[in-house]
Structure formats: structure tokens, C-alpha cells
Design a protein around this motif. Sequence first.
Motif, PDB file in Angstrom:
ATOM      1  N   PRO A  40       0.795  -1.236   0.000  1.00 34.97           N
ATOM      2  CA  PRO A  40       0.000   0.000   0.000  1.00 34.97           C
ATOM      3  C   PRO A  40       0.823   1.280   0.000  1.00 34.97           C
ATOM      4  N   VAL A  41       2.133   1.198   0.329  1.00 36.86           N
ATOM      5  CA  VAL A  41       2.975   2.397   0.307  1.00 36.86           C
ATOM      6  C   VAL A  41       3.872   2.444  -0.928  1.00 36.86           C
ATOM      7  N   GLY A  42       3.768   1.437  -1.794  1.00 33.99           N
ATOM      8  CA  GLY A  42       4.515   1.463  -3.049  1.00 33.99           C
ATOM      9  C   GLY A  42       5.741   0.593  -3.117  1.00 33.99           C
ATOM     10  N   ALA A  43       6.054  -0.171  -2.081  1.00 36.06           N
ATOM     11  CA  ALA A  43       7.212  -1.073  -2.106  1.00 36.06           C
ATOM     12  C   ALA A  43       6.880  -2.335  -2.894  1.00 36.06           C
ATOM     13  N   GLU A  44       7.907  -3.044  -3.314  1.00 33.86           N
ATOM     14  CA  GLU A  44       7.694  -4.327  -3.964  1.00 33.86           C
ATOM     15  C   GLU A  44       7.189  -5.320  -2.927  1.00 33.86           C
ATOM     16  N   GLY A  58       2.243  -7.751   5.463  1.00 34.00           N
ATOM     17  CA  GLY A  58       1.414  -6.907   6.314  1.00 34.00           C
ATOM     18  C   GLY A  58       2.162  -6.209   7.422  1.00 34.00           C
ATOM     19  N   GLY A  59       3.411  -6.642   7.679  1.00 34.54           N
ATOM     20  CA  GLY A  59       4.224  -5.985   8.693  1.00 34.54           C
ATOM     21  C   GLY A  59       3.899  -6.436  10.110  1.00 34.54           C
ATOM     22  N   LEU A  60       4.561  -5.813  11.069  1.00 34.47           N
ATOM     23  CA  LEU A  60       4.391  -6.139  12.482  1.00 34.47           C
ATOM     24  C   LEU A  60       3.366  -5.172  13.075  1.00 34.47           C
ATOM     25  N   THR A  61       2.183  -5.663  13.376  1.00 33.36           N
ATOM     26  CA  THR A  61       1.071  -4.793  13.765  1.00 33.36           C
ATOM     27  C   THR A  61       0.510  -5.082  15.155  1.00 33.36           C
ATOM     28  N   ALA A 124       4.656  -1.178   8.845  1.00 33.17           N
ATOM     29  CA  ALA A 124       3.214  -1.211   8.607  1.00 33.17           C
ATOM     30  C   ALA A 124       2.601   0.091   9.092  1.00 33.17           C
ATOM     31  N   LEU A 125       1.497   0.487   8.474  1.00 37.08           N
ATOM     32  CA  LEU A 125       0.760   1.685   8.854  1.00 37.08           C
ATOM     33  C   LEU A 125      -0.688   1.308   9.155  1.00 37.08           C
ATOM     34  N   PRO A 126      -1.435   2.196   9.827  1.00 40.76           N
ATOM     35  CA  PRO A 126      -2.866   1.950  10.029  1.00 40.76           C
ATOM     36  C   PRO A 126      -3.612   1.910   8.690  1.00 40.76           C
ATOM     37  N   ALA A 127      -4.710   1.181   8.646  1.00 39.35           N
ATOM     38  CA  ALA A 127      -5.488   1.034   7.414  1.00 39.35           C
ATOM     39  C   ALA A 127      -5.944   2.383   6.868  1.00 39.35           C
ATOM     40  N   ALA A 128      -6.275   3.313   7.751  1.00 38.03           N
ATOM     41  CA  ALA A 128      -6.728   4.637   7.305  1.00 38.03           C
ATOM     42  C   ALA A 128      -5.638   5.364   6.524  1.00 38.03           C
ATOM     43  N   GLU A 129      -4.372   5.129   6.899  1.00 35.26           N
ATOM     44  CA  GLU A 129      -3.266   5.759   6.177  1.00 35.26           C
ATOM     45  C   GLU A 129      -3.147   5.174   4.774  1.00 35.26           C
ATOM     46  N   TYR A 130      -3.330   3.874   4.646  1.00 32.90           N
ATOM     47  CA  TYR A 130      -3.276   3.244   3.324  1.00 32.90           C
ATOM     48  C   TYR A 130      -4.359   3.830   2.415  1.00 32.90           C
ATOM     49  N   ALA A 131      -5.538   4.022   2.967  1.00 32.60           N
ATOM     50  CA  ALA A 131      -6.639   4.582   2.175  1.00 32.60           C
ATOM     51  C   ALA A 131      -6.329   6.008   1.731  1.00 32.60           C
ATOM     52  N   SER A 400       4.115   2.667  13.224  1.00 27.69           N
ATOM     53  CA  SER A 400       4.987   3.631  12.564  1.00 27.69           C
ATOM     54  C   SER A 400       6.428   3.190  12.748  1.00 27.69           C
ATOM     55  N   ALA A 401       7.236   3.350  11.703  1.00 28.90           N
ATOM     56  CA  ALA A 401       8.639   2.923  11.751  1.00 28.90           C
ATOM     57  C   ALA A 401       9.580   4.080  12.054  1.00 28.90           C
ATOM     58  N   ILE A 402       9.221   4.938  12.987  1.00 30.67           N
ATOM     59  CA  ILE A 402      10.097   6.036  13.389  1.00 30.67           C
ATOM     60  C   ILE A 402      11.362   5.454  14.005  1.00 30.67           C
ATOM     61  N   HIS A 403      12.520   5.895  13.529  1.00 29.41           N
ATOM     62  CA  HIS A 403      13.755   5.312  14.048  1.00 29.41           C
ATOM     63  C   HIS A 403      13.977   5.701  15.508  1.00 29.41           C
ATOM     64  N   THR A 404      14.693   4.837  16.215  1.00 31.63           N
ATOM     65  CA  THR A 404      14.921   5.038  17.644  1.00 31.63           C
ATOM     66  C   THR A 404      16.064   5.995  17.927  1.00 31.63           C
ATOM     67  N   SER A 405      17.005   6.141  16.992  1.00 38.50           N
ATOM     68  CA  SER A 405      18.121   7.076  17.154  1.00 38.50           C
ATOM     69  C   SER A 405      18.852   7.188  15.824  1.00 38.50           C
ATOM     70  N   GLU A 406      19.781   8.125  15.771  1.00 38.09           N
ATOM     71  CA  GLU A 406      20.625   8.265  14.583  1.00 38.09           C
ATOM     72  C   GLU A 406      22.037   8.615  15.013  1.00 38.09           C
TER      73      GLU A 406
END
Length: 449
Positions: A40-44, A58-61, A124-131, A400-406
Motif C-alpha cells: 500500500p505504500v509502493g514497495a515491492e 502486512g508488517g508487524l502490527t 506497517a501503517l494503520p489502514a486509514a493511512e493506506y486509504a 509507525s517505523a520512526i527510528h529510535t536514534s541516529e
Amino acid sequence: MHTNLLTVAVLGGLLSLTSSNALAKIEASEIARLGQDLTPVGAEKAGNASGTIPAWTGGLTTPPADYEASKGYIDPFASERPLYTVTKANMEQYSEYLTSGQKAMLEKYPSYKMNIYQSHRTAALPAAEYAQITKEAGTIELADGGNGMLHYEKTTVPFPIPKQGLEAIYNHFVRYRDGGYQTYPTEIVVQTNGTFTPIRREQKVVMASAMGNPEPNRLYYFLGKVTSPESVAGNQTLVHEPIDQSKEARLAWTYNPGQRRVLRAPEVSYDTPVVTADGLRTQDQTDMYNGAPNKYDWKLVGKKEMLVPYNNYKLADRTLKYKNILQANHLNQDLVRYEPHRVWIVEAKLKPGERHIYAKRVFYIDEDSWGIIAADLYDSRGNLWRTQEAHSMQRYDILSAIHTSEVNYDLQANRYITYGLENEEKSTKFGITAELTDFSPGALRRSGR
């Protein structure tokens, strides 16, 4: 692994284009692929031929049964062991899957290594985001010169099938963060002997689309305050980030407790050094890259299978102390997890006549989350100067896949700086709400008092 570097021909001859918005909008037939052969986000959706990268399913939800937000994230892969380790001794065997920065670190420091684990496509994202992604795909365009977006509402992936480099970069800018969050990141300069002093912060970021009364042409609002050590505590920064920066530049203000004044701060942008970073980080390096992209010509090089930081739950463990994580020359690499994943490669070259300390930047963007996961930064002589890594982690409680640090390694100064570690801090609060008055210069002044 198979490299699978997309060529100019595969992308219809479009990759050589820079930041102009002369490309046609995404076609309905392309949008129809979302959720089919593409995620739904455009990845293969499919895995790779060799099996080192799995299919996205479907990712880790779902959080583990005993997960408690106050105690931090539980590592769902804690029982796994590295499949192999990349070192200076064997790096040639894996060279095609390494960034230039990773190679430089392996060459420079004998103690540096990369533990490679089984690949898990957890994003993975919430279904509403995919829509919403599907709804807005095909309507959004880059603004004049690529310095913003037109017809943008609130999607978190405006360009799910990017045709040029800036489209992939804007996907990074607006990726999903549960509307807004309050976080307590540390900024830590690690000296050549391994000593460090954490600089602690409190920050609030809210996307304009999540507010009830945002101003026109606003992408997000940011308010940050240094809380310690005492020598810099009280310094604050306020940012109003525009959607279309061809119409309006970033608005920023600072508050200095010594002066007790709120001042406009146009310097909070581009390559201005972050005051607390000891010269190791620029304003536009926060979140790997941020701000107006108008100083560079952008090129979408293609997609490639690489070894990148991913699923870094071990590094985020709240039982760890910073002294367990930070070592001389580099992080404790036993705590950093790398996996094979496909990434988009985007190259930015400084435009003729423009000035910036980085003459070229190469970004590696995760296809599943659209977060920049690594970057190589070059000086005006063409030499690799600094290399960045973001420690990706799927936040299965908010999807959401926000990174934990950089981390930003300076290969010339032999020092490095980390940003975002929260192991010894309060937990991030997601889904926060705010009013426009919370991000006014007046609020900045009141907070200072």
C-alpha cells in the motif's frame, strides 16, 4: 543476494531528471498496483530471488502480550543470532551491499563490525493511512523547482511510485508519525577517547494535518527545549515548516535564557551548525535530512538490495545505559542490528552558485517505511566526510517505523555524535494534540519564563 539495481531504462528514462516537476502525474493504472504487486505504500510486495529478503505480508502490527509502553519496546527477535558478521577482513565479499560510509568505517576502525540478521519486513501503517495514500496518489505535484508540494492534504506517502529523487525525499519528510509526538531525545558528542556528556531535550512535533486550526501552507510545527546540562539549559527553538517553500521559507524563532528574548532565526536551516553539536551536525541533518531542498540537484539513482540498520529493538532497550552503547570511535556494534532490505538511492549534488558544506549527499531510503536509513556526505573536494545511520524500528503500538536514534560519524575528525537515544529518558508520547497557540512565539516566551 541479488543487487537488483534499477536502471534508467527500467524507470522509463526518468531517473536522470532533477528537481523540476515536469513529470506527468502517476497514472490510474499505477495507483491500481498499490496493495496488489506493490504494498500500500509502493514497495515491492514480493521478496527477492535469493530469499534473503522476504515478501511483505502486512508488517508487524501487534504488540507482544506483555508489552507496557512505560517499560519500552520488547524485542520480538531477541532469540535470533547473527547469520554472519561483516568485518574489514571479509568486507570485499559483501562490498556491493554496503554503503560507502559503511566501507569507510570498516576500513578505518578494526573494531567496527556489522552483525547481519534475518530480514523481517516489519513496517506497517494503520489502514486509514493506506486509504489516504491511495486517495491522494496522482493528485500531488512538486512545486516550482521542487521546493514544496502542490495539492497536498495529509497523506503520509505523497509519491508511492516515485519518478524522481525529490519525490522520494518528500515521502521521507511526511512519513507517518501518529499525527504528533512529544519526545525526550539526547544529543551526545563522543570524543576520540570515548568520553561524552549527554545534552537532554524535550521536543514536541505535530503535523499540521493533525491540528484543528493550522495556518495555510503548513506541514508541521516543532518546539524544542534543552533541559540539561545547566550551561545550555533553557535554549529553545520554534519552527513552522511550510508545505510549499517556493511560496514561503521556513519560519523559525529561538529563545535564549541569558537574553530572555525571542528572536527570529532564519539560520535554523541548511548547513548552519547545531549550537550544541560541537560542529558535528548541521541543522538539515536532524531526522537524517530536513528542510528546503532547493540548494541541490536531485537524482533518483534506483533501488538496490543493501545491508542496513533495521529492527533495532536491542539498541532501544531501556535497561541499557549510555555507557553501554557509546564507545570510542563508534557505537557498541554488538547492539546494532543490520538486515538485507531494498532501499531507494537518491543523490543530491550542490547546484552551481549555491553554498553548503556538503557538496554531495547520497541517501538510502527504506522502500517499506520511506525513512532515510543511511546517508553519505561529501565535502567540496569530493571526499567522503561524514556518514549517517538511522536505527529503524517498527513501533508496533502505533504502527509507525520512526527510528529510535541516529548517528553521524565524522571520518575526518575521528569523532561522532548520536541524536535521539532515549534509553535513560522518559518514553515518547505519541498521538498528542495541540493548538496553534502552543506553537506561537508568545508560547516560546512564556515557556522561557
